[in-house]
Design a protein around this motif. Structure first.
Motif, PDB file in Angstrom:
ATOM      1  N   GLN A  85      38.647  36.241  83.738  1.00  0.00           N
ATOM      2  CA  GLN A  85      39.122  35.016  83.095  1.00  0.00           C
ATOM      3  C   GLN A  85      37.957  34.269  82.440  1.00  0.00           C
ATOM      4  N   SER A  86      36.825  34.186  83.161  1.00  0.00           N
ATOM      5  CA  SER A  86      35.643  33.509  82.611  1.00  0.00           C
ATOM      6  C   SER A  86      35.089  34.267  81.396  1.00  0.00           C
ATOM      7  N   VAL A  87      35.047  35.605  81.523  1.00  0.00           N
ATOM      8  CA  VAL A  87      34.523  36.430  80.425  1.00  0.00           C
ATOM      9  C   VAL A  87      35.384  36.262  79.173  1.00  0.00           C
ATOM     10  N   ASP A  88      36.717  36.270  79.350  1.00  0.00           N
ATOM     11  CA  ASP A  88      37.620  36.123  78.209  1.00  0.00           C
ATOM     12  C   ASP A  88      37.440  34.770  77.529  1.00  0.00           C
ATOM     13  N   ALA A  89      37.254  33.716  78.338  1.00  0.00           N
ATOM     14  CA  ALA A  89      37.067  32.377  77.776  1.00  0.00           C
ATOM     15  C   ALA A  89      35.777  32.309  76.957  1.00  0.00           C
ATOM     16  N   MET A  90      34.710  32.925  77.477  1.00  0.00           N
ATOM     17  CA  MET A  90      33.435  32.931  76.751  1.00  0.00           C
ATOM     18  C   MET A  90      33.525  33.777  75.483  1.00  0.00           C
ATOM     19  N   ALA A  91      34.184  34.929  75.580  1.00  0.00           N
ATOM     20  CA  ALA A  91      34.310  35.815  74.419  1.00  0.00           C
ATOM     21  C   ALA A  91      35.128  35.162  73.315  1.00  0.00           C
ATOM     22  N   SER A  92      36.162  34.385  73.695  1.00  0.00           N
ATOM     23  CA  SER A  92      36.998  33.723  72.684  1.00  0.00           C
ATOM     24  C   SER A  92      36.212  32.663  71.923  1.00  0.00           C
ATOM     25  N   ALA A  93      35.118  32.190  72.526  1.00  0.00           N
ATOM     26  CA  ALA A  93      34.231  31.232  71.844  1.00  0.00           C
ATOM     27  C   ALA A  93      33.182  31.948  71.009  1.00  0.00           C
ATOM     28  N   GLY A  94      33.303  33.274  70.903  1.00  0.00           N
ATOM     29  CA  GLY A  94      32.384  34.037  70.060  1.00  0.00           C
ATOM     30  C   GLY A  94      31.093  34.438  70.740  1.00  0.00           C
ATOM     31  N   LEU A  95      31.079  34.441  72.085  1.00  0.00           N
ATOM     32  CA  LEU A  95      29.840  34.762  72.806  1.00  0.00           C
ATOM     33  C   LEU A  95      29.814  36.232  73.230  1.00  0.00           C
ATOM     34  N   ARG A  96      28.630  36.813  73.238  1.00  0.00           N
ATOM     35  CA  ARG A  96      28.405  38.108  73.885  1.00  0.00           C
ATOM     36  C   ARG A  96      28.123  37.799  75.354  1.00  0.00           C
ATOM     37  N   VAL A  97      28.794  38.485  76.281  1.00  0.00           N
ATOM     38  CA  VAL A  97      28.700  38.128  77.704  1.00  0.00           C
ATOM     39  C   VAL A  97      28.039  39.247  78.483  1.00  0.00           C
ATOM     40  N   LEU A  98      27.044  38.887  79.302  1.00  0.00           N
ATOM     41  CA  LEU A  98      26.381  39.823  80.208  1.00  0.00           C
ATOM     42  C   LEU A  98      26.454  39.268  81.624  1.00  0.00           C
ATOM     43  N   GLY A  99      26.569  40.168  82.593  1.00  0.00           N
ATOM     44  CA  GLY A  99      26.480  39.776  83.987  1.00  0.00           C
ATOM     45  C   GLY A  99      25.066  40.033  84.493  1.00  0.00           C
ATOM     46  N   VAL A 100      24.628  39.245  85.500  1.00  0.00           N
ATOM     47  CA  VAL A 100      23.294  39.402  86.088  1.00  0.00           C
ATOM     48  C   VAL A 100      23.451  39.504  87.602  1.00  0.00           C
ATOM     49  N   ALA A 101      22.695  40.440  88.201  1.00  0.00           N
ATOM     50  CA  ALA A 101      22.753  40.619  89.664  1.00  0.00           C
ATOM     51  C   ALA A 101      21.358  40.944  90.192  1.00  0.00           C
TER      52      ALA A 101
END
Length: 852
Positions: free
Chosen positions: A451-467
């Motif tokens: 849900q968070s990834v989709d919200a960020m992507a809809s704002a035109g962002l490239r999304v990466l996870g960090v661990a």
């Protein structure tokens, strides 16, 4: 850096003798160049101009009459004309050569066991090339050794994701391959090494490489022909035939009625020179060359003159997103912590503790000296928002890295904290779903993450996870999946919109130009950028949808579409053709080799100079040196200005030849003393040429240049309204000067004084015509407020030369002038003022028809 032997073992490379022999036999490693126009070739073209032939014939006749002075002066005029044209056009050719040299990559090769850096064009088949992160591959080659090498082959395939490479291992499956796909041992000319290093042996260069084959296939596509050139040639031919017939008739009349056939030939040449508007092709050449120079000041290089004329009529502007609308510089704009908090780093200087670990481990999962734009963004964030102590660990050592794999889209790096202890810190970053898998997240957590990834992507962002994880012991596992990771959060990266884009898009809209985005990026990102840029709200079409549309259906869809997303380069050609079939004039941007067909098919192909390929540049008409969308709109503005000024110059040329031809013909028809010989006409041409080619070219743009719709592509340069206005100006000018000439003769003034009076009056009236034609849309007072230093310089030079013809006896004798008095000079000025006022009063009546 690569780890290959430098001077021993099997990798000694070619020796210099063999390399030079292959260079001689197979040629340079470059694409075949189109024929370049040398100064000699340009001079030959100039010598074919009819005006030059008339000057040379006139000089020959003067020699036969024994008048050496007149002959030398006419030949000098002819030489000056050749030199000016050759210098101007040679300069344009040199600019094009300079860009080609600038973009030629250099290569690190092994020859005679030694590494040496050479020009990319000097690489030969069989050379060993050393490849490192950030290198442009200079030729097609097969990898002998490689270490975690990945290459960006988007210039050849249109696929933006880098592909993995493996070393050649003599297996049958390792034969010649096409670009694209993972685990191939071949690297291809024009591709970019984005990770790792390797050593490769060159297998194909120049036209035999994959990039060269695409370049050669472009030969079958025809570019749009230059319409203005064809129109001006047709007009000049028409005038030449008409002027030639009238001149021949004049020679016969003079010879029969007055005798003296050599004098008759000179009178005929003077009349022919006065009637031939040879300035048309000269003006067109100079306007296009100077226009190319002016547009280059806006960081845009014009490769084909036809593009300048077409720019003013562009109705659709198809633009790429990355690097054109945006800065092609990834920036971290949003951090989502595991607890749901959100931080926008550029809005706050202080970074809260909950986000520091995410930033630090994102940095640790990046290359220490990054080339990848997203990894650069992590380094920039660390420098700007973290304390040096939290990200600078001089004693830590990178001991192992797990690269991207199709089954695990994440990069994981293991750092040793101390060289004496077996304690390791592990950092991983990558696709959110891949990081979620490493962290063994529950279904509920994964749903929240999605849900968070989709919200960020809809704002035109490239999304990466960090661990992050820790590890102890002397051996690390075969896969990062064997480690226990802790999820730290999500990082949103964006490519910022260029500062000039919003205003440039607004200008496009006011100028009646539809701006359309065509990108390989995801629909959500493309839509967000389109909204930020202010593009018209319209349909969004994906590459998958486009694939299913017929040509007729696509032609309907492009009418309402404003964004095309996930588009492959070969689909761009279909989009361009759809717009063209709808009657649009299409400007198209592109940077890759596969963009070349669509660039060449568009009316105006615009290639990227910064990140584009040679093949794309060769196929294009215009090259953006800074890849900025704002520069395209600036070029359109300048294109419209150039076309406007070209029409002003053409109007002036038509107008000015009417009084010159009339005053050359009048004495022949009515048996009056001859006014002008070839020397007078040649002088007038030397005034008219710089006026039309330099003064009008330097005119500033009209106020409404970007507030009017694009002109119709089939609109002729010489409209009937323009021709009628020009003939009206010329007829009025002729009537004023002819009246002065006839009245002066009737008053008993000596012929040399009448000639000087009529000539001076004609020059002053010509100055009036210049002032009248400076603007179609503004009054004389408004036009006079516009600065034009070239006009001031030309008028000063003309005044000085006219004064010289009166005050210097040699010049007076050469022009056969008698002395003029103050009242005579006042009469010449009065004639110019009368013509100026009369034409200015007529201009508002004809203005609606004259404005394009």
């Amino acid at each position: 850096m690569s780890h290959f032997p430098k001077s021993q073992g099997p990798f000694r490379g070619l020796n210099e003798v063999d390399a030079q022999a292959r260079l001689q036999a197979e040629g340079h490693n470059e694409l075949p160049q189109p024929d370049r126009r040398t100064p000699f070739r340009i001079a030959i073209e100039v010598l074919r101009e009819p005006m030059l032939a008339l000057l040379l014939v006139g000089g020959t006749v003067y020699l036969l009459l024994g008048d050496l002075k007149e002959a030398i002066i006419l030949v000098a005029f002819a030489t000056m004309s050749i030199v000016i044209t050759v210098v101007q056009e040679t300069r344009t050719e040199r600019v094009l050569e300079a860009l080609r040299d600038l973009t030629s990559p250099r290569a690190l090769v092994i020859r005679d066991g030694q590494r040496q850096r050479i020009a990319g064009r000097d690489v030969v088949r069989g050379d060993l090339i050393v490849l490192s992160e950030g290198d442009r591959v200079p030729a097609d080659a097969v990898l002998l050794q490689c270490q975690d090498l990945q290459a960006d082959e988007s210039t050849l395939t249109g696929e933006s994701v880098p592909v993995r490479k493996v070393a050649w291992d003599n297996r049958p499956g390792s034969g010649p391959q096409r670009p694209g796909g993972d685990d191939l041992p071949q690297v291809f000319s024009g591709s970019l090494v984005v990770r790792g290093s390797g050593l490769a042996e060159v297998t194909a260069i120049g036209p035999r490489s994959e990039i060269g084959k695409i370049g050669q296939s472009l030969a079958g596509l025809e570019t749009e022909p230059p319409r203005l050139q064809a129109q001006t040639r047709r007009v000049v031919r028409l005038f030449a035939v008409f002027g030639g017939a009238v001149s021949l008739l004049a020679v016969l009349l003079y010879g029969i009625m007055r005798g003296g056939w050599l004098d008759a030939v000179l009178a005929g040449i003077a009349l022919g020179m006065s009637m031939l508007p040879e300035e048309f092709p000269v003006v067109l050449t100079v306007f296009m060359a100077m226009g190319a120079w002016r547009i280059s000041l806006a960081r845009v290089l014009t490769r084909r003159a036809a593009a300048i004329e077409t720019l003013g009529s562009a109705t659709v502007l198809c633009t790429d997103k990355t690097g054109t609308l945006t800065e092609n510089r990834m920036t971290i704009v949003e951090l989502h912590a595991i607890d749901g908090n959100i931080l926008r780093p550029h809005h706050r200087l202080e970074m809260p503790a909950s986000f520091r670990a995410m930033s630090e481990f994102g940095l640790l999962a990046s290359a220490p000296e990054p080339f990848d734009p997203m990894e650069r963004a992590f380094h920039t964030l660390a420098r700007e928002r973290l304390t040096e102590a939290s990200y600078c660990h001089p004693n830590w050592k990178l001991v192992h890295a797990y690269g991207l794999r199709p089954d695990l889209l994440a990069v994981t790096q293991i750092w040793q904290l101390d060289g004496h202890r077996q304690e390791y810190v592990v950092a991983s970053k990558g696709a959110p779903e891949a990081i979620a898998g490493l962290c063994r997240m529950s279904s509920a957590d994964r749903a929240a993450l999605t849900q968070s990834v989709d919200a960020m992507a809809s704002a035109g962002l490239r999304v990466l996870g960090v661990a992050r994880a820790t590890h102890a012991g002397p051996h690390w596992p075969a896969s990062p999946r064997e480690l226990t990771f802790e999820f730290l959060g999500l990082v949103g990266l964006a490519d910022p919109l260029r500062a000039s884009v919003v205003e440039a898009v607004r200008e496009c809209r006011s100028a009646g130009i539809k701006a359309v985005m065509i990108t390989g990026d995801y629909p959500a990102t493309a839509k967000a950028i389109a909204q930020q840029a202010g593009l018209e709200r319209g349909e969004l079409i994906t590459g998958e949808q486009l694939e299913k549309l017929s040509e007729a259906e696509l032609a309907g869809w492009v009418e309402t579409a404003s964004v095309f997303a996930r588009i492959m380069p070969e689909q761009k050609l279909r989009i361009v053709n759809a717009y063209k079939n709808n009657g649009e004039i299409v400007a198209m941007t592109g940077d890759g080799v596969n963009d070349a067909p669509s660039l060449k098919a568009a009316h105006i192909g615009i290639a990227m100079g910064g990140r584009g390929t040679d093949v794309a540049r060769e196929a294009s008409a215009i090259v953006l040196l800074d890849d900025d969308f704002g520069s395209i709109v600036m070029a359109i503005r300048l294109g419209r200005r150039i076309y406007d000024n070209l029409r002003k110059a053409m109007s002036f040329i038509f107008a000015v030849h009417v009084p010159i031809a009339g005053l050359a013909l009048l004495p022949l028809l009515f048996g009056l003393p001859l006014l002008f010989g070839p020397i007078h006409i040649a002088f007038l041409e030397m005034v008219i040429d710089p006026v039309c080619s330099l003064v009008f070219e330097a005119e500033t743009e009209e106020d409404d240049v970007m507030r009017r719709p694009p002109r119709a592509p089939d609109e002729p340069l010489f409209t009937w309204a323009l021709i009628a206005w020009s003939l009206l100006q010329g007829t009025l000018a002729f009537a004023v000067v002819a009246a002065i000439y006839v009245l002066a003769l009737q008053s008993g003034m000596p012929v040399p004084e009448v000639r000087a009076l009529a000539f001076f009056s004609l020059v002053v009236v010509i100055v009036s015509l210049i002032l009248v034609n400076r603007s179609f849309s503004a009054s004389l007072l408004t036009a006079l407020r516009r600065p034009n230093r070239t006009l001031a310089a030309v008028l000063a030079a003309v005044a000085a030369i006219l004064a010289l013809t009166l005050l210097w006896p040699f010049a007076s004798k050469l022009f056969a002038f008698g002395p003029l008095h103050a009242d005579d000079l006042a009469l010449t000025l009065g004639s110019g003022i009368i013509a100026l006022i009369a034409l200015e009063l007529l201009k508002p009546v004809l203005r609606p028809r004259l404005q394009s």
